[in-house]
Write an enzyme that holds these catalytic residues in place. Structure first.
Site, PDB file in Angstrom:
ATOM      1  CD  GLU A  56     -48.391  11.854 -25.251  1.00 33.90           C
ATOM      2  OE1 GLU A  56     -47.886  12.263 -26.318  1.00 33.90           O
ATOM      3  OE2 GLU A  56     -48.494  12.579 -24.248  1.00 33.90           O
ATOM      4  CD1 TRP A 175      -9.056  29.134 -37.016  1.00 34.86           C
ATOM      5  CD2 TRP A 175     -10.798  29.866 -35.829  1.00 34.86           C
ATOM      6  NE1 TRP A 175     -10.011  29.581 -37.898  1.00 34.86           N
ATOM      7  CE2 TRP A 175     -11.080  30.034 -37.207  1.00 34.86           C
ATOM      8  CE3 TRP A 175     -11.744  30.276 -34.897  1.00 34.86           C
ATOM      9  CZ2 TRP A 175     -12.279  30.590 -37.651  1.00 34.86           C
ATOM     10  CZ3 TRP A 175     -12.935  30.815 -35.336  1.00 34.86           C
ATOM     11  CH2 TRP A 175     -13.179  30.969 -36.696  1.00 34.86           C
ATOM     12  CB  SER A 313     -22.250  40.761 -17.608  1.00 36.57           C
ATOM     13  OG  SER A 313     -21.471  41.899 -17.769  1.00 36.57           O
TER      14      SER A 313
HETATM   15  N1  LIG Z   1     -11.484  32.431 -27.029  1.00 32.10           N
HETATM   16  C1  LIG Z   1     -12.753  32.705 -26.983  1.00 32.10           C
HETATM   17  O1  LIG Z   1     -13.569  31.815 -26.745  1.00 32.10           O
HETATM   18  C2  LIG Z   1     -13.247  34.095 -27.240  1.00 32.10           C
HETATM   19  C3  LIG Z   1     -14.611  34.311 -27.426  1.00 32.10           C
HETATM   20  C4  LIG Z   1     -15.033  35.604 -27.670  1.00 32.10           C
HETATM   21  C5  LIG Z   1     -14.126  36.636 -27.701  1.00 32.10           C
HETATM   22  N2  LIG Z   1     -12.809  36.395 -27.527  1.00 32.10           N
HETATM   23  C6  LIG Z   1     -11.845  37.501 -27.567  1.00 32.10           C
HETATM   24  O2  LIG Z   1     -12.211  38.455 -26.597  1.00 32.10           O
HETATM   25  C7  LIG Z   1     -11.806  39.737 -27.040  1.00 32.10           C
HETATM   26  C8  LIG Z   1     -12.944  40.736 -26.821  1.00 32.10           C
HETATM   27  O3  LIG Z   1     -13.145  40.856 -25.449  1.00 32.10           O
HETATM   28  P1  LIG Z   1     -14.280  41.790 -24.811  1.00 32.10           P
HETATM   29  O4  LIG Z   1     -14.376  41.449 -23.380  1.00 32.10           O
HETATM   30  O5  LIG Z   1     -14.055  43.190 -25.211  1.00 32.10           O
HETATM   31  O6  LIG Z   1     -15.533  41.295 -25.627  1.00 32.10           O
HETATM   32  P2  LIG Z   1     -17.082  41.172 -25.345  1.00 32.10           P
HETATM   33  O7  LIG Z   1     -17.337  40.646 -24.003  1.00 32.10           O
HETATM   34  O8  LIG Z   1     -17.599  40.448 -26.518  1.00 32.10           O
HETATM   35  O9  LIG Z   1     -17.605  42.636 -25.480  1.00 32.10           O
HETATM   36  C9  LIG Z   1     -17.683  43.520 -24.417  1.00 32.10           C
HETATM   37  C10 LIG Z   1     -18.608  44.632 -24.825  1.00 32.10           C
HETATM   38  O10 LIG Z   1     -19.912  44.113 -24.979  1.00 32.10           O
HETATM   39  C11 LIG Z   1     -20.834  45.123 -24.689  1.00 32.10           C
HETATM   40  N3  LIG Z   1     -21.813  44.697 -23.701  1.00 32.10           N
HETATM   41  C12 LIG Z   1     -23.141  44.934 -23.783  1.00 32.10           C
HETATM   42  N4  LIG Z   1     -23.790  44.480 -22.717  1.00 32.10           N
HETATM   43  C13 LIG Z   1     -22.846  43.950 -21.896  1.00 32.10           C
HETATM   44  C14 LIG Z   1     -22.917  43.375 -20.615  1.00 32.10           C
HETATM   45  N5  LIG Z   1     -24.080  43.240 -19.962  1.00 32.10           N
HETATM   46  N6  LIG Z   1     -21.765  42.950 -20.047  1.00 32.10           N
HETATM   47  C15 LIG Z   1     -20.590  43.071 -20.688  1.00 32.10           C
HETATM   48  N7  LIG Z   1     -20.461  43.641 -21.908  1.00 32.10           N
HETATM   49  C16 LIG Z   1     -21.586  44.082 -22.514  1.00 32.10           C
HETATM   50  C17 LIG Z   1     -20.049  46.304 -24.167  1.00 32.10           C
HETATM   51  O11 LIG Z   1     -19.891  47.195 -25.248  1.00 32.10           O
HETATM   52  P3  LIG Z   1     -20.947  48.387 -25.418  1.00 32.10           P
HETATM   53  O12 LIG Z   1     -20.487  49.408 -24.444  1.00 32.10           O
HETATM   54  O13 LIG Z   1     -20.873  48.773 -26.828  1.00 32.10           O
HETATM   55  O14 LIG Z   1     -22.244  47.838 -25.027  1.00 32.10           O
HETATM   56  C18 LIG Z   1     -18.698  45.720 -23.824  1.00 32.10           C
HETATM   57  O15 LIG Z   1     -17.647  46.633 -23.954  1.00 32.10           O
HETATM   58  C19 LIG Z   1     -11.425  39.608 -28.492  1.00 32.10           C
HETATM   59  O16 LIG Z   1     -10.029  39.671 -28.597  1.00 32.10           O
HETATM   60  C20 LIG Z   1     -11.911  38.225 -28.867  1.00 32.10           C
HETATM   61  O17 LIG Z   1     -11.082  37.616 -29.831  1.00 32.10           O
HETATM   62  C21 LIG Z   1     -12.353  35.143 -27.300  1.00 32.10           C
END
Ligand SMILES: NC(=O)c1ccc[n+]([C@@H]2O[C@H](COP(=O)([O-])OP(=O)(O)OC[C@H]3O[C@@H](n4cnc5c(N)ncnc54)[C@H](OP(=O)(O)O)[C@@H]3O)[C@@H](O)[C@H]2O)c1
Length: 375
Positions: A56, A175, A313
């Protein structure tokens, strides 16, 4: 209300001006204003940087003596309190404005209708609600944080045409999406306060999560890198933790994990990472608590970059506001690989429609964007 063509035209201009503050004014709202006299714009202003002059004031200054008896269009109710600058209502009254047209009332408690009331008390006519929906959308991050305490959450993932989110093991190119799409992601990263990933993504990919393909904006540096790790599994010698002194890393974990992994917690802190304890949830840390803490830290817009368990989640708890999905023109062909949203233990996502969905090419990929829910 159904605004007149004139009102639409001038409020649209005020909102165009407001949008110039994107990424520069937060956690303040973006605001634009125009002074109109005899059907012509005689002054324009916008809030250009946090702590800087309000819209403003700029518009009134440009209009000078022509503001007397004129109409002021403003994309958000003028403020009536002392913040980093004096109340705008005082400037509007002193300039002799006759009629103030505001798009929407300010949800900030110290203003919330009191700005318009102060103008009316000074004999100025007020109208509110011209392009209200558009004005709320423009400042969705501000409205969400003011009304809920939580930042606006954008969930972004990249996947193949058959819905897989991981690159083939050992592939030269890690990627899924194209270089053009990755540049688009960096354009969003530079507008957010934090980039959030789960421990699974950090352990698998060691991502840097910084803004690299585009310059950072002058009024903000790199976003804070947030890692969700209830078990404290991430290693201080890997990215993003090891560069925490250059770009902050904030790890949300639990008091129990810190107690159990005392030496790892100490090493992470020594590397420059901040550890914040929140309550544990079913699949890790409580996302609601994490977002509430980020909101208390003044963050109004965050980008969640995965992975599948975190997206599961986030969506199961209804905490995502926007989706940004890149679909690459490839077929992974590996049925065992994860899809974008993992829902272990029979968790469910409430059925939700994506609103205002848009589709556009992003290099060779397709970019799908939309809104979930109110904001
Ligand atoms: N293409 C894409 O856009 C993309 C993006 C990201 C990842 N990725 C791929 O996804 C894969 C990893 O998958 P992911 O499912 O294991 O990975 P994530 O979702 O990044 O990690 C899961 C971990 O996060 C922690 N966490 C903490 N709070 C959480 C909550 N409220 N809810 C869920 N998890 C929570 C937990 O570990 P703690 O028990 O230690 O807390 C859980 O085991 C990799 O291969 C990656 O390359 C792909």
């Amino acid at each position: 209300m159904k605004p007149s063509t004139h009102d639409r035209k001038f409020m649209t201009r005020a909102m165009e001006l407001a949008a110039r503050g994107l990424g520069q004014v937060e956690p303040n709202p973006m605001v634009g204003a125009v002074v109109v006299r005899g059907g012509r714009i005689v002054g324009e202003g916008w809030h250009g940087r946090f702590g800087g002059p309000h819209a403003e004031v700029g518009a009134l200054q440009e209009a000078g003596p022509l503001a007397r008896g004129a109409r002021l269009y403003v994309s958000l109710e003028p403020c009536c309190h002392w913040g980093k600058t004096p109340p705008c209502t005082d400037a509007v009254i002193a300039a002799g404005i006759r009629h103030v047209v505001a798009a929407v009332t300010d949800p900030f408690q110290e203003v919330a209708g009191k700005g318009l009331a102060a103008l009316r008390a000074a004999g100025i006519k007020t109208t509110v609600g011209v392009l209200e929906e558009e004005a709320r959308r423009l400042n969705a991050a501000y409205f969400k944080r003011m009304l809920t305490g939580l930042p606006l959450v954008i969930a972004k993932w990249a996947m193949t045409l058959d819905g897989r989110v991981t690159a083939p093991t050992g592939s030269k190119d890690p990627w899924i999406s194209s270089e053009e799409s990755r540049r688009r992601v960096h354009e969003v990263r530079r507008l957010v306060d934090a980039v959030i990933v789960g421990a699974g993504t950090v352990l698998a990919d060691h991502p840097q999560l910084t803004v690299r393909h585009v310059p950072t904006l002058p009024e903000r540096g790199q976003p804070v890198r947030v890692v969700l790790d209830a078990q404290l599994r991430v290693d201080p010698s890997e990215e993003p933790m090891r560069s925490a002194r250059q770009v902050p890393v904030l790890i949300y974990t639990t008091a129990a994990a810190v107690k159990r992994r005392r030496s790892r917690a100490a090493r992470l802190r020594k590397t420059g990472c901040e550890l914040a304890n929140v309550v544990a949830a079913k699949d890790g840390v409580s996302l609601r608590e994490v977002l509430a803490d980020l909101g208390r830290r003044g963050m109004s817009r965050v980008l969640v970059e995965g992975g599948p368990h975190v997206f599961g989640s986030l969506l199961a708890e209804g905490l995502a506001d926007r989706v940004m999905i890149f679909i690459a023109p490839t077929l992974a062909g590996r049925t065992g690989d994860p899809g974008p949203v993992a829902l272990p233990g029979g968790r469910k996502i409430a059925p939700a429609s994506i609103l205002d969905m848009t589709f556009e090419p992003s290099g060779p990929d397709l970019l799908v964007q939309g809104r979930l829910g109110e904001f």
